[in-house]
Design a protein around this motif. Structure first.
Motif, mmCIF file in Angstrom:
data_model
loop_
_atom_site.group_PDB
_atom_site.id
_atom_site.type_symbol
_atom_site.label_atom_id
_atom_site.label_comp_id
_atom_site.label_asym_id
_atom_site.label_seq_id
_atom_site.Cartn_x
_atom_site.Cartn_y
_atom_site.Cartn_z
ATOM 1 N N PRO A 1 -11.161 85.795 10.252
ATOM 2 C CA PRO A 1 -11.743 87.093 10.630
ATOM 3 C C PRO A 1 -12.685 86.977 11.824
ATOM 4 C CG PRO A 1 -11.722 86.882 8.249
ATOM 5 C CD PRO A 1 -11.334 85.543 8.798
ATOM 6 N N ARG A 2 -13.556 85.972 11.826
ATOM 7 C CA ARG A 2 -14.467 85.817 12.962
ATOM 8 C C ARG A 2 -13.742 85.278 14.198
ATOM 9 N NH1 ARG A 2 -17.679 85.412 8.578
ATOM 10 N NH2 ARG A 2 -19.576 86.716 8.661
ATOM 11 N N ALA A 3 -12.694 84.521 13.987
ATOM 12 C CA ALA A 3 -11.887 84.076 15.128
ATOM 13 C C ALA A 3 -11.257 85.282 15.817
ATOM 14 C CB ALA A 3 -10.806 83.096 14.668
ATOM 15 N N TYR B 1 -6.673 96.178 25.970
ATOM 16 C CA TYR B 1 -7.198 97.079 24.946
ATOM 17 C C TYR B 1 -6.331 97.144 23.688
ATOM 18 C CZ TYR B 1 -10.153 98.490 28.816
ATOM 19 O OH TYR B 1 -11.042 98.489 29.863
ATOM 20 N N GLU B 2 -5.022 97.116 23.832
ATOM 21 C CA GLU B 2 -4.154 97.174 22.645
ATOM 22 C C GLU B 2 -4.325 95.918 21.791
ATOM 23 O OE1 GLU B 2 -0.204 97.982 23.919
ATOM 24 O OE2 GLU B 2 -0.643 100.055 24.513
ATOM 25 N N LEU B 3 -4.415 94.755 22.459
ATOM 26 C CA LEU B 3 -4.655 93.516 21.710
ATOM 27 C C LEU B 3 -6.025 93.548 21.046
ATOM 28 C CD1 LEU B 3 -3.283 90.759 24.129
ATOM 29 C CD2 LEU B 3 -2.290 91.497 21.960
ATOM 30 N N ALA B 4 -7.004 94.097 21.744
ATOM 31 C CA ALA B 4 -8.363 94.174 21.192
ATOM 32 C C ALA B 4 -8.394 95.041 19.937
ATOM 33 C CB ALA B 4 -9.322 94.730 22.238
ATOM 34 N N ILE B 5 -7.642 96.137 19.942
ATOM 35 C CA ILE B 5 -7.589 97.018 18.767
ATOM 36 C C ILE B 5 -7.000 96.273 17.571
ATOM 37 C CG2 ILE B 5 -6.453 99.076 17.816
ATOM 38 C CD1 ILE B 5 -6.705 100.296 20.656
ATOM 39 N N ARG B 6 -5.931 95.528 17.818
ATOM 40 C CA ARG B 6 -5.300 94.791 16.712
ATOM 41 C C ARG B 6 -6.218 93.687 16.196
ATOM 42 N NH1 ARG B 6 -0.452 95.577 19.776
ATOM 43 N NH2 ARG B 6 -0.527 93.491 20.696
ATOM 44 N N SER B 7 -6.842 92.946 17.115
ATOM 45 C CA SER B 7 -7.730 91.864 16.696
ATOM 46 C C SER B 7 -8.936 92.399 15.941
ATOM 47 C CB SER B 7 -8.199 91.066 17.922
ATOM 48 O OG SER B 7 -7.121 90.407 18.545
ATOM 49 N N ALA B 8 -9.507 93.501 16.437
ATOM 50 C CA ALA B 8 -10.673 94.096 15.781
ATOM 51 C C ALA B 8 -10.304 94.612 14.395
ATOM 52 C CB ALA B 8 -11.249 95.218 16.635
ATOM 53 N N GLY B 9 -9.110 95.192 14.269
ATOM 54 C CA GLY B 9 -8.662 95.689 12.961
ATOM 55 C C GLY B 9 -8.488 94.561 11.958
ATOM 56 N N PHE B 10 -7.891 93.453 12.424
ATOM 57 C CA PHE B 10 -7.724 92.297 11.541
ATOM 58 C C PHE B 10 -9.082 91.765 11.110
ATOM 59 C CE2 PHE B 10 -7.385 87.851 10.584
ATOM 60 C CZ PHE B 10 -6.177 87.723 9.892
ATOM 61 N N GLY C 1 -19.934 96.480 5.965
ATOM 62 C CA GLY C 1 -21.340 96.746 6.239
ATOM 63 C C GLY C 1 -22.075 95.627 6.931
ATOM 64 N N SER C 2 -21.459 94.437 7.059
ATOM 65 C CA SER C 2 -22.118 93.314 7.727
ATOM 66 C C SER C 2 -22.162 93.573 9.236
ATOM 67 C CB SER C 2 -21.373 92.007 7.448
ATOM 68 O OG SER C 2 -20.083 92.044 8.052
ATOM 69 N N PRO C 3 -23.071 92.904 9.971
ATOM 70 C CA PRO C 3 -23.131 93.106 11.424
ATOM 71 C C PRO C 3 -21.805 92.834 12.127
ATOM 72 C CG PRO C 3 -25.097 91.965 10.666
ATOM 73 C CD PRO C 3 -24.168 92.035 9.483
ATOM 74 N N ASP C 4 -21.099 91.780 11.709
ATOM 75 C CA ASP C 4 -19.816 91.481 12.345
ATOM 76 C C ASP C 4 -18.782 92.566 12.028
ATOM 77 O OD1 ASP C 4 -20.702 89.188 13.552
ATOM 78 O OD2 ASP C 4 -20.008 87.841 11.968
ATOM 79 N N TRP C 5 -18.798 93.099 10.810
ATOM 80 C CA TRP C 5 -17.874 94.184 10.420
ATOM 81 C C TRP C 5 -18.140 95.430 11.270
ATOM 82 C CZ3 TRP C 5 -18.635 99.039 8.055
ATOM 83 C CH2 TRP C 5 -17.501 99.625 7.480
#
Length: 455
Positions: A397-399, A413-422, A430-434
């Motif tokens: 998740p953090r990777a 941006y499309e890759l960023a959306i997928r990575s952020a969703g994963f 609720g965590s800062p990383d989430w």
């Protein structure tokens, strides 16, 4: 009628061109180097203060472009082409350019471009309407004449607006140089360089029609500014020797990085044993895969000053990029320590630790890279390396969150959306990383929508 349609199309094209002229280039690559950025910050700081701004809020960004140019693009950032550094001989020449660009910022010129565009647009649209009306009334030639005149008037109105802004920025820049105690000699010298280029390429602005110039005549600017500078108390102020020495180093370093190796060795021959020449040759040899020659130059630099972090950084870079990461660690670790973990140097150090493929180095790499992104979040290379560390630990998740950080900065941006969703799905709610994963997803979607609207 076809001729009228063609002229209408031309009018719209010219109107679009005028509008585009007000937009700075958005897709140029940024050249990042710790030593260069430190120099530009120190060169700009007194000018920024003189302009009534806060140095920590103004960025001076180096563009990887060997043409001679500088510009502002909204906000508080000055963009300087690397070619401008190459063309300048003295640090105060670049300071003169920075002062001028700060004049654009304090004058709000980018925000006010809409005024010039609006006036030009109104003229162009009115001429199109009048021309079309005349054509429909049976006077096609008159209609085309009205449209053509309107095109010229619209372009002239906008370019006159930009010339006024340039003159205003010249005056403001002169004021900031004076307040900072920096002589205007460098500013005048750089204008003379620009004037010589105009003559060399047979593009003397004196031969251009008044309406077609974006800037005032270089000769007129020199004459007007000289009148102000020669009576200024700072006119006879000497160039700061420490700043000049640093400038010559950076200039040689950039040249070695950008120019063809043969050209670099021609301009910085072996007969020269000074620091700038050794700097330039080290890059030329490294680019030519002459690693031992490059290391010989870096070792000579380190002998001159064993605690210069940028000499150590260069040695580490040469070793790392030559497939010898373990040998690079000592120099890069010391360079990071001496610069208090300067983010760009720390990123290179973290990369070297990972490149050793020794799991015992990964904990240090994570610590170094986390410190780097904490100081500079806008460092895609550091985020990528941090993602590698997280993946090696099995913290996917953090990777993926680190990947999302890197991808959104790289406009993927499309890759960023997928990575952020994963990342969001695997992080504690609720965590800062989430929360950060959610923010990146929203940012990437907003950027995609903006791109669609532009298309």
């Amino acid at each position: 009628m076809r001729r009228i349609q063609n002229l209408l199309a031309r009018s719209l094209a010219i109107l679009a061109m005028v509008t585009m002229a007000a937009q700075p280039v958005a897709a140029q690559s940024i050249l990042r180097d710790a030593e260069t950025e430190a120099l530009l910050r120190d060169m700009a700081a007194p000018l920024i203060t003189a302009a009534g701004l806060e140095p920590q809020n103004v960025d001076v960004v180096l563009i990887n472009d060997r043409s001679i140019n500088a510009f502002v693009a909204g906000g508080q950032a000055v963009y300087i082409h690397s070619g401008l550094i190459e063309a300048a001989d003295e640090a105060d020449e670049v300071q003169g350019v920075i002062a001028h660009e700060l004049g654009h910022i304090t004058g709000g010129h980018i925000n006010r471009r809409s005024e010039g565009i609006g006036a030009a647009t109104n003229i162009s649209i009115l001429s199109m309407i009048l021309g079309a009306a005349a054509a429909l009334a049976g006077s096609g030639e008159a209609g085309m004449g009205i449209m053509a005149a309107g095109q010229q008037a619209a372009a002239g109105r906008f370019l006159a607006f930009t010339r006024v802004q340039e003159s205003s920025a010249d005056a403001a820049g002169a004021e900031y140089l004076s307040k900072a105690g920096i002589s205007g000699r460098g500013s005048l010298e750089f204008f003379r360089k620009l004037q010589n280029l105009e003559f060399r390429y047979a593009r003397s602005q004196a031969d251009e029609a008044e309406f077609s110039r974006t800037h005032p005549l270089s000769g007129d600017r020199i004459a007007r500014l000289r009148e102000n500078y020669i009576v200024d108390p700072a006119w006879d102020a000497p160039v700061n020797p420490a700043l000049q020495s640093r400038f010559e180093r950076v200039k040689a370093k950039l040249y070695g990085y950008q120019a063809e190796p043969g050209k670099t060795l021609q301009n910085y021959p072996e007969t020269r044993q000074d620091i700038p020449a050794r700097y330039a040759r080290a890059y030329a040899y490294h680019k030519s895969a002459l690693i031992e020659d490059a290391l010989r130059e870096t070792e000579a630099l380190i002998t001159i000053n064993p605690d210069d972090p940028y000499f150590l950084e260069l040695k580490g870079q040469v070793l790392l990029e030559s497939g010898r990461p373990a040998e690079a660690l000592e120099a890069l670790r010391k360079a990071s320590r001496l610069t208090l973990n300067e983010p760009l140097i720390a990123s290179l150090f973290g990369h070297a630790l990972i490149a050793t493929e020794d799991q015992q180095n990964f904990a240090e790499a994570e610590r170094v890279l986390r410190a780097a992104v904490a100081k500079d979040r806008f460092n895609p290379f550091a985020w990528y390396q941090l993602g590698v560390v997280y993946a090696a630990k099995g913290d996917m998740p953090r990777a993926r969150l680190a990947s999302a950080e890197q991808q959104v900065m790289s406009r993927q941006y499309e890759l960023a959306i997928r990575s952020a969703g994963f990342a969001e799905s695997g992080l504690p709610p609720g965590s800062p990383d989430w929360i950060r994963a959610q923010d990146i997803g929203l940012q990437a979607r907003a950027e995609l929508e903006r791109l669609k609207e532009r298309r």
